[in-house]
Design a protein around this motif. Structure first.
Motif, PDB file in Angstrom:
ATOM      1  N   VAL A  75       0.801  -1.223   0.000  1.00  0.00           N
ATOM      2  CA  VAL A  75       0.000   0.000   0.000  1.00  0.00           C
ATOM      3  C   VAL A  75       0.837   1.278   0.000  1.00  0.00           C
ATOM      4  O   VAL A  75       0.351   2.330  -0.428  1.00  0.00           O
ATOM      5  CB  VAL A  75      -0.965   0.025   1.209  1.00  0.00           C
ATOM      6  CG1 VAL A  75      -1.859  -1.190   1.208  1.00  0.00           C
ATOM      7  CG2 VAL A  75      -0.228   0.175   2.530  1.00  0.00           C
ATOM      8  N   PRO A  77       3.440   2.396  -1.862  1.00  0.00           N
ATOM      9  CA  PRO A  77       3.580   3.079  -3.153  1.00  0.00           C
ATOM     10  C   PRO A  77       2.295   3.783  -3.593  1.00  0.00           C
ATOM     11  O   PRO A  77       2.340   4.882  -4.157  1.00  0.00           O
ATOM     12  CB  PRO A  77       3.968   1.951  -4.113  1.00  0.00           C
ATOM     13  CG  PRO A  77       4.583   0.906  -3.237  1.00  0.00           C
ATOM     14  CD  PRO A  77       3.822   0.965  -1.961  1.00  0.00           C
ATOM     15  N   ALA A  78       1.147   3.157  -3.327  1.00  0.00           N
ATOM     16  CA  ALA A  78      -0.120   3.777  -3.715  1.00  0.00           C
ATOM     17  C   ALA A  78      -0.379   5.036  -2.909  1.00  0.00           C
ATOM     18  O   ALA A  78      -0.830   6.060  -3.449  1.00  0.00           O
ATOM     19  CB  ALA A  78      -1.261   2.785  -3.534  1.00  0.00           C
ATOM     20  N   LEU A  79      -0.085   4.999  -1.616  1.00  0.00           N
ATOM     21  CA  LEU A  79      -0.284   6.184  -0.780  1.00  0.00           C
ATOM     22  C   LEU A  79       0.664   7.302  -1.183  1.00  0.00           C
ATOM     23  O   LEU A  79       0.290   8.478  -1.209  1.00  0.00           O
ATOM     24  CB  LEU A  79      -0.083   5.818   0.689  1.00  0.00           C
ATOM     25  CG  LEU A  79      -1.151   4.901   1.298  1.00  0.00           C
ATOM     26  CD1 LEU A  79      -0.739   4.471   2.697  1.00  0.00           C
ATOM     27  CD2 LEU A  79      -2.508   5.585   1.326  1.00  0.00           C
ATOM     28  N   ALA A  81       1.850   7.761  -4.155  1.00  0.00           N
ATOM     29  CA  ALA A  81       1.337   8.285  -5.415  1.00  0.00           C
ATOM     30  C   ALA A  81       0.170   9.239  -5.178  1.00  0.00           C
ATOM     31  O   ALA A  81       0.037  10.275  -5.848  1.00  0.00           O
ATOM     32  CB  ALA A  81       0.911   7.140  -6.331  1.00  0.00           C
ATOM     33  N   LEU A  82      -0.690   8.910  -4.228  1.00  0.00           N
ATOM     34  CA  LEU A  82      -1.797   9.800  -3.892  1.00  0.00           C
ATOM     35  C   LEU A  82      -1.284  11.121  -3.323  1.00  0.00           C
ATOM     36  O   LEU A  82      -1.813  12.192  -3.650  1.00  0.00           O
ATOM     37  CB  LEU A  82      -2.722   9.116  -2.886  1.00  0.00           C
ATOM     38  CG  LEU A  82      -3.590   7.978  -3.437  1.00  0.00           C
ATOM     39  CD1 LEU A  82      -4.306   7.266  -2.289  1.00  0.00           C
ATOM     40  CD2 LEU A  82      -4.619   8.510  -4.435  1.00  0.00           C
TER      41      LEU A  82
END
Length: 322
Positions: A75, A77-79, A81-82
């Motif tokens: 999670v 990398p996704a956070l 990116a956000l």
């Protein structure tokens, strides 16, 4: 046990990441600007929804277990990116609320940056600057800073860095000291009260072929304080040229020798920032403005240095490293 995204409480993931980074619920709460209990509840909710624990509790510490480490890898990398997306959206909005959070040395802030803040505002009225002075290295992403103005070799883990200026050390004194020492050679400086770091003074005298026993009357943890003491005629200073730029231009300080000195350790000033912000327009604007202003300061310094008449017995300017 939850096996899909359908019931994953996404709003708990920032708290999960913060606790994973800090290994402490209270520290995570401070990072997120929420209460300790709010973080604890979010971690509890996430673990209940998943059906298994993510942390091992060790006193006040909460340490990721194998399941937690696996989830973090997925999670984070996704956070990140956000987070990048939010910053990009804020930049694209071009509102007056855009702010750059910068950490820097107090000496650089007081002696060089603050006197030029009006010109920054005139050039970028929609980008505010939030300045935090510290002599310690700050973890930029973790503590919410966009950039740092640092002195050193330009190598900081996880950050990109652009060299702003490589400022040498020069000998400076008050106008009163300059009048007293006019026409005298470097050896005369050894009889004056000296301010600053003894080993640096020792190197400077060695560059000038002077054998002297150096015992500064005062040393300072902050270069700005040393420059202030020099202006007040408490002694001669050996200071970064760029920090003395305004005082030299205004006549509050005078350069006492054409000899400048660079050290191996930490001459240069750098703009350091996370790689994902390299193309962020507010940061690019700051970088360009800093380079323009520092170039203007250096032109003034070069003109003043060229006009300096070397006292009798002073060797040519030494630009090599000791």
């Amino acid at each position: 046990m939850l096996t899909s995204m359908s019931r994953l409480p996404l709003h708990t993931l920032p708290a999960f990441r913060a606790v994973a980074r800090t290994a402490n619920l209270r520290a995570a709460a401070e990072e997120l600007f929420v209460t300790h209990s709010a973080v604890s509840q979010q971690i509890k909710l996430l673990e209940e929804q998943l059906g298994f624990e993510l942390f091992d509790r060790r006193g006040r510490r909460v340490v990721l277990n194998a399941a937690g480490a696996a989830l973090l890898r997925a999670v984070e990398p996704a956070l990140d990116a956000l987070d990048d997306g939010v910053r990009a959206a804020a930049s694209a909005s071009c509102t007056a609320d855009t702010r750059l959070r910068i950490t820097l040395l107090s000496s650089f802030a007081q002696r060089w940056l603050l006197p030029r803040m009006t010109r920054w505002r005139e050039r970028h009225p929609h980008i505010g600057l939030e300045l935090h002075t510290s002599q310690h290295l700050v973890d930029l992403p973790r503590e919410g800073f966009h950039a740092a103005l640092r002195q050193g070799l330009g190598q900081w883990r996880g950050l990109e860095a652009i060299c702003l200026t490589d400022s040498p050390l020069i000998v400076i004194g008050s106008p009163e000291a300059a009048r007293r020492l006019r026409g005298r050679g470097p050896a005369a400086l050894a009889d004056e009260p000296l301010l600053g770091h003894g080993p640096l003074w020792q190197r400077w005298f060695e560059l000038n072929g002077v054998r002297a026993r150096v015992n500064p009357v005062a040393s300072f943890s902050d270069a700005g304080l040393m420059l202030q003491a020099t202006e007040q005629s408490l002694g001669l200073g050996l200071a970064r040229e760029i920090l003395a730029a305004d005082a030299l231009r205004e006549g509050r300080l005078q350069r006492l020798s054409p000899v400048s000195m660079r050290t191996e350790e930490a001459d240069a000033y750098w703009l350091a920032f996370p790689p994902n912000l390299a193309d962020w327009p507010p940061l690019m604007a700051l970088r360009e403005w800093l380079l323009d202003e520092l170039a203007a300061s250096q032109r003034e310094l070069d003109a003043g240095s060229a006009a300096l008449a070397a006292p009798a017995g002073t060797p040519p300017s030494v630009q090599g490293r000791p």
